[in-house]
Design a protein around this motif. Structure first.
Motif, short mmCIF file in Angstrom:
data_model
loop_
_atom_site.label_atom_id
_atom_site.label_comp_id
_atom_site.label_asym_id
_atom_site.label_seq_id
_atom_site.Cartn_x
_atom_site.Cartn_y
_atom_site.Cartn_z
N ILE A 209 0.85 -1.20 0.00
CA ILE A 209 0.00 0.00 0.00
C ILE A 209 0.89 1.25 0.00
O ILE A 209 0.72 2.16 -0.81
CB ILE A 209 -0.92 0.01 1.24
N PHE A 210 1.87 1.28 0.90
CA PHE A 210 2.72 2.47 1.01
C PHE A 210 3.59 2.65 -0.24
O PHE A 210 3.87 3.79 -0.64
CB PHE A 210 3.60 2.39 2.26
N ALA A 211 4.00 1.52 -0.85
CA ALA A 211 4.85 1.62 -2.04
C ALA A 211 4.14 2.36 -3.17
O ALA A 211 4.78 2.95 -4.03
CB ALA A 211 5.26 0.22 -2.50
N GLN A 212 2.80 2.33 -3.16
CA GLN A 212 2.05 2.96 -4.25
C GLN A 212 1.38 4.27 -3.83
O GLN A 212 0.48 4.74 -4.52
CB GLN A 212 1.00 1.98 -4.77
N ALA A 213 1.78 4.81 -2.69
CA ALA A 213 1.14 6.06 -2.21
C ALA A 213 1.39 7.19 -3.20
O ALA A 213 2.44 7.25 -3.84
CB ALA A 213 1.68 6.42 -0.84
N GLU A 214 0.41 8.09 -3.31
CA GLU A 214 0.52 9.24 -4.23
C GLU A 214 0.17 10.51 -3.50
O GLU A 214 -0.60 10.48 -2.54
CB GLU A 214 -0.53 9.11 -5.36
N LEU A 215 0.71 11.63 -4.03
CA LEU A 215 0.32 12.95 -3.51
C LEU A 215 -0.40 13.74 -4.58
O LEU A 215 -0.04 13.67 -5.75
CB LEU A 215 1.54 13.73 -3.03
N HIS A 216 -1.42 14.46 -4.17
CA HIS A 216 -2.16 15.35 -5.06
C HIS A 216 -2.27 16.72 -4.39
O HIS A 216 -1.87 16.87 -3.24
CB HIS A 216 -3.57 14.79 -5.32
N CYS A 217 -2.89 17.64 -5.11
CA CYS A 217 -3.17 18.97 -4.54
C CYS A 217 -1.92 19.59 -3.92
O CYS A 217 -1.90 19.95 -2.73
CB CYS A 217 -4.27 18.89 -3.47
N ALA A 218 -0.88 19.71 -4.73
CA ALA A 218 0.37 20.32 -4.28
C ALA A 218 0.88 19.70 -2.98
O ALA A 218 1.37 20.39 -2.09
CB ALA A 218 0.18 21.83 -4.13
N GLY A 219 0.72 18.38 -2.89
CA GLY A 219 1.27 17.66 -1.73
C GLY A 219 0.42 17.70 -0.48
O GLY A 219 0.82 17.19 0.57
N GLN A 220 -0.78 18.30 -0.58
CA GLN A 220 -1.62 18.40 0.63
C GLN A 220 -2.55 17.20 0.82
O GLN A 220 -3.13 17.01 1.88
CB GLN A 220 -2.49 19.65 0.55
N LEU A 221 -2.69 16.41 -0.25
CA LEU A 221 -3.63 15.30 -0.21
C LEU A 221 -2.89 14.00 -0.53
O LEU A 221 -2.33 13.87 -1.62
CB LEU A 221 -4.74 15.57 -1.26
N GLY A 222 -2.85 13.09 0.42
CA GLY A 222 -2.20 11.79 0.20
C GLY A 222 -3.25 10.75 -0.17
O GLY A 222 -4.34 10.74 0.42
N VAL A 223 -2.94 9.90 -1.15
CA VAL A 223 -3.91 8.91 -1.60
C VAL A 223 -3.26 7.52 -1.63
O VAL A 223 -2.14 7.37 -2.14
CB VAL A 223 -4.45 9.26 -3.01
N ILE A 224 -3.96 6.55 -1.07
CA ILE A 224 -3.50 5.15 -1.16
C ILE A 224 -4.64 4.27 -1.65
O ILE A 224 -5.81 4.65 -1.54
CB ILE A 224 -2.95 4.62 0.20
N HIS A 225 -4.28 3.10 -2.16
CA HIS A 225 -5.26 2.19 -2.76
C HIS A 225 -5.04 0.78 -2.25
O HIS A 225 -3.91 0.39 -1.99
CB HIS A 225 -5.07 2.09 -4.28
N ILE A 226 -6.12 0.03 -2.16
CA ILE A 226 -5.98 -1.41 -1.91
C ILE A 226 -6.90 -2.13 -2.89
O ILE A 226 -8.11 -1.88 -2.90
CB ILE A 226 -6.40 -1.81 -0.48
N THR A 227 -6.32 -2.99 -3.70
CA THR A 227 -7.14 -3.74 -4.66
C THR A 227 -7.38 -5.15 -4.11
O THR A 227 -6.67 -5.61 -3.20
CB THR A 227 -6.41 -3.85 -6.01
N LYS A 228 -8.34 -5.82 -4.70
CA LYS A 228 -8.64 -7.20 -4.31
C LYS A 228 -7.41 -8.07 -4.52
O LYS A 228 -7.12 -8.97 -3.74
CB LYS A 228 -9.80 -7.74 -5.15
N GLU A 229 -6.68 -7.77 -5.59
CA GLU A 229 -5.48 -8.55 -5.91
C GLU A 229 -4.44 -8.44 -4.78
O GLU A 229 -3.77 -9.41 -4.44
CB GLU A 229 -4.92 -8.03 -7.23
N MET A 230 -4.32 -7.24 -4.19
CA MET A 230 -3.36 -7.06 -3.09
C MET A 230 -3.75 -7.92 -1.89
O MET A 230 -2.90 -8.50 -1.21
CB MET A 230 -3.25 -5.57 -2.70
N PHE A 231 -5.07 -7.99 -1.62
CA PHE A 231 -5.53 -8.86 -0.52
C PHE A 231 -5.20 -10.32 -0.84
O PHE A 231 -4.69 -11.06 0.00
CB PHE A 231 -7.06 -8.73 -0.33
N GLU A 232 -5.51 -10.72 -2.09
CA GLU A 232 -5.32 -12.13 -2.48
C GLU A 232 -3.84 -12.52 -2.40
O GLU A 232 -3.49 -13.58 -1.87
CB GLU A 232 -5.87 -12.37 -3.90
N ASN A 233 -2.98 -11.64 -2.89
CA ASN A 233 -1.55 -11.98 -2.93
C ASN A 233 -0.89 -12.01 -1.56
O ASN A 233 0.19 -12.58 -1.40
CB ASN A 233 -0.79 -10.99 -3.82
N THR A 234 -1.51 -11.36 -0.58
CA THR A 234 -0.90 -11.35 0.76
C THR A 234 -1.71 -12.19 1.75
O THR A 234 -1.35 -12.27 2.93
CB THR A 234 -0.80 -9.90 1.29
#
Ligand code: 5GP
Ligand code: MN
Length: 327
Positions: A209-234
């Motif tokens: 999750i952290f490896a794919q973290a992104e920043l938006h809005c000039a660095g004020q907004l942090g976004v992370i994602h979790i897909t079904k595949e990430m759950f399955e693989n771990t």
């Protein structure tokens, strides 16, 4: 007119049987407040059933339950059905929500915008956790916050204050924690029980999750994602995501954080967090959800990438930041 605290404690004294329900996918406040109320009622000699649409999450297997947490609504007549930590009655699960609201229902909650869906409502956003409200009832009923009752209330307040670190931590919250410690709770043993429940899979999930973290809005907004595949693989599940979104605020300059979780190809769960005056509840409410100023959530009926676009548009508008990916 009675205060809701007096009215509710009177119903707890007078009633014989109680069904307690908290929000589905329960967190530490939902579990802690319902088990605490269960312990109070049991020590008064009442019949208690604890219901949740979801089963007890594995990380809470150590919590001292007053009785099993059941996933089927029992087919019996209760004097009172008590909803805890549900800002919206649909969060109790459809089986419960359909029949809720008639006579014999009590709603104890601390979410913004709770529509007061029960016969007796005690809704106060000034409480950090519903567990704090249950402690008020315990005091009203002359019950010491010792042993299992103290532990369950401590679980609720530790969870909803982020271990006494969020803005909802008040002198009253800390005084309550002090009272529970005075009654004998060992805080370091408690924290070991609460925190040291990870599996290796969960550690790997969080690192992805952290490896794919992104920043938006000039660095004020942090976004992370979790897909079904990430759950399955771990080999993990949504139970293993509790708390992950809070870490995004550790990135310097981030004022709000968004977690998008793919529940199905057509359903995305969104969690929102912020600090200070930034009101993420307004973002969640615009997308049909709710919560608190600094912690809210919603479910969007769309694939995860579409849901991301939608929430980023709403967030950019409400937070007043330019809609541009920053890296
Ligand atoms: P979480 O992000 O941990 O799931 O939830 C954070 C806060 O937002 C909690 O207080 C929770 O009650 C609220 N919340 C989360 N999801 C929803 C939702 O789908 N609807 C509503 N009304 N509130 C939500
Ligand atoms: Mn809560």
């Amino acid at each position: 007119m009675d205060s809701p605290i007096k009215a509710i404690s009177q119903r707890l004294r007078d009633g014989e049987s109680f069904l307690i329900v908290a929000h589905s996918s329960p967190d530490g406040d939902a579990i802690g407040s319902s088990t605490a109320l269960g312990h109070i009622l049991q020590s008064m000699g009442k019949r208690v059933v604890l219901y949740n649409e979801s089963r007890l999450p594995k990380p809470f297997c150590w919590v001292p339950l007053p009785c099993p947490l059941v996933q089927d609504v029992p087919n019996e007549k209760f004097d009172w059905i008590i909803s805890l930590d549900c800002g919206d009655k649909h969060r109790m699960g459809s089986a419960m929500a359909e029949n809720f609201g008639a006579k014999g229902t009590i709603n104890i909650d601390h979410h913004l915008g709770n529509p007061e869906f029960a016969e007796i409502n005690w809704v106060d956003t000034g409480y950090a956790a519903v567990g704090e409200m249950i402690a008020v009832l315990a005091r009203e009923l002359d019950m010491p916050l010792s042993d299992k009752l103290g532990e369950c209330i401590y679980l609720a307040i530790v969870t909803d204050t982020g271990s006494f670190s969020f803005g909802n931590t008040s002198p009253r919250t800390l005084e309550l924690a002090a009272e529970i410690l005075r009654q004998g709770l060992d805080p370091s043993a408690f924290v070991a029980n609460l925190q040291n429940q990870w599996t290796l899979g969960r550690m790997k999930l969080w690192s992805r999750i952290f490896a794919q973290a992104e920043l938006h809005c000039a660095g004020q907004l942090g976004v992370i994602h979790i897909t079904k595949e990430m759950f399955e693989n771990t080999g993990t599940s949504s139970e293993d995501t509790d708390g992950v979104v809070n870490f995004i605020g550790r990135i310097k300059g981030v004022k709000a954080a968004i977690l998008l979780r793919e529940d199905s190809p057509e359903l995305t769960k969104i969690s929102l967090r912020s600090t200070g005056d930034i009101n993420v509840q307004a973002i969640a409410a615009e997308l049909g959800g709710g919560g608190h100023k600094n912690a809210s959530g919603c479910a969007v009926h769309a694939p995860i990438d579409k849901a991301e676009q939608t929430v980023l548009e709403v967030a950019a508008r409400l937070l007043g930041c330019p809609r541009k990916t920053d890296g």
